[in-house]
Every structure is written in C-alpha cells, then in structure tokens.
Design a protein around this motif. Sequence first.
Motif, PDB file in Angstrom:
ATOM      1  N   VAL A  27       0.708  -1.229   0.092  1.00 48.23           N
ATOM      2  CA  VAL A  27      -0.149   0.044  -0.042  1.00 48.23           C
ATOM      3  C   VAL A  27       0.781   1.316   0.176  1.00 48.23           C
ATOM      4  O   VAL A  27       0.546   2.330  -0.622  1.00 48.23           O
ATOM      5  CB  VAL A  27      -0.928  -0.108   1.161  1.00 48.23           C
ATOM      6  CG1 VAL A  27      -1.688   1.471   1.433  1.00 48.23           C
ATOM      7  CG2 VAL A  27      -2.023  -1.063   0.923  1.00 48.23           C
ATOM      8  N   THR A  28       1.740   1.369   0.970  1.00 47.57           N
ATOM      9  CA  THR A  28       2.651   2.422   0.844  1.00 47.57           C
ATOM     10  C   THR A  28       3.768   2.744  -0.217  1.00 47.57           C
ATOM     11  O   THR A  28       4.566   3.776  -0.097  1.00 47.57           O
ATOM     12  CB  THR A  28       3.223   2.553   2.420  1.00 47.57           C
ATOM     13  OG1 THR A  28       4.141   1.614   2.384  1.00 47.57           O
ATOM     14  CG2 THR A  28       2.362   2.612   3.408  1.00 47.57           C
ATOM     15  N   THR A  29       4.118   1.753  -1.212  1.00 49.72           N
ATOM     16  CA  THR A  29       5.096   2.020  -1.981  1.00 49.72           C
ATOM     17  C   THR A  29       4.547   1.972  -3.536  1.00 49.72           C
ATOM     18  O   THR A  29       3.406   1.514  -3.908  1.00 49.72           O
ATOM     19  CB  THR A  29       6.050   0.882  -1.952  1.00 49.72           C
ATOM     20  OG1 THR A  29       5.566  -0.256  -2.159  1.00 49.72           O
ATOM     21  CG2 THR A  29       6.860   0.850  -0.654  1.00 49.72           C
ATOM     22  N   THR A  30       5.390   2.726  -4.451  1.00 50.59           N
ATOM     23  CA  THR A  30       4.952   2.574  -5.633  1.00 50.59           C
ATOM     24  C   THR A  30       5.875   1.765  -6.361  1.00 50.59           C
ATOM     25  O   THR A  30       7.145   1.794  -6.186  1.00 50.59           O
ATOM     26  CB  THR A  30       4.940   4.045  -6.232  1.00 50.59           C
ATOM     27  OG1 THR A  30       6.038   4.689  -5.563  1.00 50.59           O
ATOM     28  CG2 THR A  30       3.595   4.582  -5.680  1.00 50.59           C
ATOM     29  N   MET A  31       5.695   1.506  -7.716  1.00 48.48           N
ATOM     30  CA  MET A  31       6.273   0.617  -8.468  1.00 48.48           C
ATOM     31  C   MET A  31       6.944   1.267  -9.594  1.00 48.48           C
ATOM     32  O   MET A  31       8.194   1.436  -9.995  1.00 48.48           O
ATOM     33  CB  MET A  31       5.815  -0.631  -9.326  1.00 48.48           C
ATOM     34  CG  MET A  31       5.628  -1.744  -8.388  1.00 48.48           C
ATOM     35  SD  MET A  31       7.085  -2.500  -8.362  1.00 48.48           S
ATOM     36  CE  MET A  31       6.802  -4.150  -9.421  1.00 48.48           C
ATOM     37  N   ASP A  32       6.081   2.331  -9.979  1.00 49.53           N
ATOM     38  CA  ASP A  32       6.453   3.348 -11.338  1.00 49.53           C
ATOM     39  C   ASP A  32       7.831   4.106 -10.766  1.00 49.53           C
ATOM     40  O   ASP A  32       7.769   4.730  -9.963  1.00 49.53           O
ATOM     41  CB  ASP A  32       5.171   4.031 -11.835  1.00 49.53           C
ATOM     42  CG  ASP A  32       4.635   4.732 -10.667  1.00 49.53           C
ATOM     43  OD1 ASP A  32       4.741   4.304  -9.482  1.00 49.53           O
ATOM     44  OD2 ASP A  32       4.379   5.931 -10.876  1.00 49.53           O
ATOM     45  N   LYS A  33       8.310   4.370 -11.822  1.00 47.05           N
ATOM     46  CA  LYS A  33       9.635   5.049 -11.930  1.00 47.05           C
ATOM     47  C   LYS A  33       9.335   6.666 -12.361  1.00 47.05           C
ATOM     48  O   LYS A  33       8.184   6.739 -12.925  1.00 47.05           O
ATOM     49  CB  LYS A  33      10.775   4.605 -12.943  1.00 47.05           C
ATOM     50  CG  LYS A  33      11.521   3.436 -12.374  1.00 47.05           C
ATOM     51  CD  LYS A  33      12.733   3.410 -13.405  1.00 47.05           C
ATOM     52  CE  LYS A  33      13.242   1.787 -13.415  1.00 47.05           C
ATOM     53  NZ  LYS A  33      14.202   1.905 -14.781  1.00 47.05           N
ATOM     54  N   ASP A  34       9.954   7.678 -11.666  1.00 45.29           N
ATOM     55  CA  ASP A  34       9.620   8.840 -12.014  1.00 45.29           C
ATOM     56  C   ASP A  34      10.481   9.280 -13.180  1.00 45.29           C
ATOM     57  O   ASP A  34      11.839   9.237 -12.991  1.00 45.29           O
ATOM     58  CB  ASP A  34       9.744   9.868 -10.825  1.00 45.29           C
ATOM     59  CG  ASP A  34       8.721   9.703  -9.754  1.00 45.29           C
ATOM     60  OD1 ASP A  34       7.586   9.856 -10.223  1.00 45.29           O
ATOM     61  OD2 ASP A  34       8.885   9.241  -8.748  1.00 45.29           O
TER      62      ASP A  34
END
Lengths: 252, 173
Positions: A27-34
């Motif tokens: 829930v607290t993390t994202t996979m997509d790179k900026d």
Amino acid sequence: MAKREIPEINAGSMADIAFLLLIFFLVTTTMDKDQAYVRSIPKRIDVPITDIVEVEKRNIFAIRANFNNDLMVRKELMQNPDDISERVIEFYTKNEKKNDPTNDFPMYSRISMKEIEDNLRAAEAEAEAVENTPNAMQDIIDFKYRQVDEWTNKRNALKLLGKPELPEIHFQAHIRIEVQQATEYKLFAKIQSELEEAIFELRDRAAQDVFGESYGTIQRRYNMDKAKLDKDKMDLLSILYPAKFIEVTPKK
Amino acid sequence: MSKFRKEDKKAAPGVNTSSLPDIVFMLLFFFMVATTSKESDPTVKVVQPKGLRTEDMTPYKQRSEIDFLYLGKPLNPGRAAKYKEMGMEYLLFMDNVAQSTPDDLYNVNAIRRWKLDKFESKPPRMSEPIEGVITCVKADEGAPSGMIFDIRKELQEIDALKIAYAVRDNGNI
C-alpha cells in the motif's frame, strides 16, 4: 529429575504477520519510476544588464507555441509537433561538414590540436596572472579557471576523437522555447521530448561513428560504474552537440 | 459378503503450511526491494503527458535530492468549484508544507517556504547545496505552461536552480 520436553513455539500466526507486513508495503510504495527532463534555471542577477550582445538570427532556433497550442518553428507554422526533432537535427548538421554562409544555419569552427594547446597555455597564464594580482575578485579568478577547464576538456575531446580538427558549433547557437501563459503543458512537454530526442539522435550517430557503440549504451554503462573513459566519451559528444536550451518566461 | 472393503471414514490430511511464512516473507522482501515509498498522496488530479528519452529520477530520490510538486485540478469537487470562482482552475500541491492556512497550500507564493523547509529538514549527511536539489514538477496535461514559469521564478529567487518536468515514458528502458 524429570526430563521435560521444551514446548514448540506455535508458528501458525507467523504467516499472518508476514502478510500484514506485505500488505503494508504494497500500500505505501509505488512501482513506477519517476521520469522527467532536468533543466537548469538561470541564476538571478541583481545588477541590471547594460550591454546586450546581439545574437545572429542564424544561431537561433526558436520554437513558439501560443495559447491556442499552435506551433511555430523558425517563423514557420508547424502542424505536427513530431517534426521538431528533424528540424533540430537539420539545425545542428547543416553546416557541420562545410560552412555555407548563404544559408540560415549556425556556422561551425574547426580547431586543430595546436590551436587548442596555444589557447590552453594562454588561459593558464592569464588565470595565474589574475590570481597573483592583489585583491582580485574571486568571481574573476573562478571565471578564468573555468576557461582553463574548458580548454582542457577540448583537448581531451580532440584526443579521443582522433581527427586532426575538432568541429564546434557557433557558441551562440541555441534553441529557445517561447510559450504563452495558456499553452498546455502537454505541448510544452512534447517540445522538450522532441529536443531530447534530437540531441540523443545526433549524439548517437556520432557515438556509432567514433566509438562503434550506441550513445544509450555509453550512458547506461557510465551510470553503472562511472568509468573515466565513458565520462570522456560523453564529454566529447556534448562538445560536438551541446544541448543549449533557453526557456523564455512568457509575458503576463 | 462384500468384495470391497468399506471405505474408512479417514479425514483428509491437512496441508502442511509450515513454509507459508517463508513464501510470504520472500514476497515481502521482493516488494521492499523493488519499490520506493510514495512521497505523498496529492489532492490534485495529475495525468502526465507522454515523452521520450527521459531521465530516471530514482537515483535522486534515493539520495533525497529531489522534491516533488504537483500541478492539477483539485480532486475534491467542492474545492474545485470554490477555487474556480476565484479564477484558479489548476492548483499546486506540495507535500508536508508548513502552511498557516489551508489556502496557502495551493499558492505559488508558498513554494519558497516549502522548498526552504524541505531543505532544512534534509539529513545532515546530504552535502548537496540548495542549487543542486531538483524540484520535480508533475503537471497535468492540460495545465497552463505559464504556471511552470511562475514556479521557475519562485525557485530562482531562492537559488534552487534545478527543475525537472515529469512525463510518462513508454519508450526506452
């Protein structure tokens, strides 16, 4: 003494605990790179500029976009923004092989190793002279040493290029992005993307030519292990095709 | 007299779940390694435009040399209507801004304070001066470019001289 068996620890809830942690991380993390385009903002100047240098028309590659998202490149309307990169490549390469004063594209200068070394020596002597002058301004000393660095870089670049002369686009040659207040960010980003593509394409061609490998490969390898040779290669490519972008603040 | 033995009423053997924690832990570690933590939950809607040949911001994030700024229409319809009346369709969102009023949150003027606050709260081991800390603007496709330049102006005032325009990259990598 009675031998008592140590009771086993019940690990049945271990899975539940692990799941709980797992879900927390999900829930607290994202996979997509900026992904983004990094640009520099010019430093603020407090002193008013007095003598403004005239820039030759041929050295300007102006991309204009209005509130209606119409595009104008070098004073010509452009329907499809995908064509920008081709025009940028043309801007950089038109006079690269041979200067043609009749056309409207920036001139190239070709400088030999001997000239570079002469200039480097002159710059070094000047920097030392300034440093030894009593109460010289630190800014000027820094400026002189930056020039020394510049010539050193050029010398390294020509060594790596392995040709008798180092071709260099006119120092004034630049690309300017002029948008209006209401121009959509989508178009602004598209222009940035096209410029980035054009620069990549130009440097990639040169990289294939000189080193026999793609610019992308060099970049990736440099990011991985920061080798000196790759740094020099990238410096050479950016001397050949400098990315000079000016983003003009729109009027209110 | 039966040729077949009567089937025993045997209970089905239970599935051995003793390795379940191991499996779940493995998953957990995978996600811990493969993801980065969300910096904030913006309250504005941002649909990023597409672009090619972008730079990956992950290394900057790991060194905390980047701050994110969002620019889009507010998600809350009530708030959207309220600000639209004031002539502000697109709003800024900054995370963890120490604001005095909630309205401040969406104002360009708050950028300086936000950026300086963020810079103060960086870990002391970070040696990068404020000039080197990137401000990444995640703007909506339809946002007016003029606002990008307003942000640039504010950043210039405090000598934070690096800006990044975020896009969605479907091409390389």
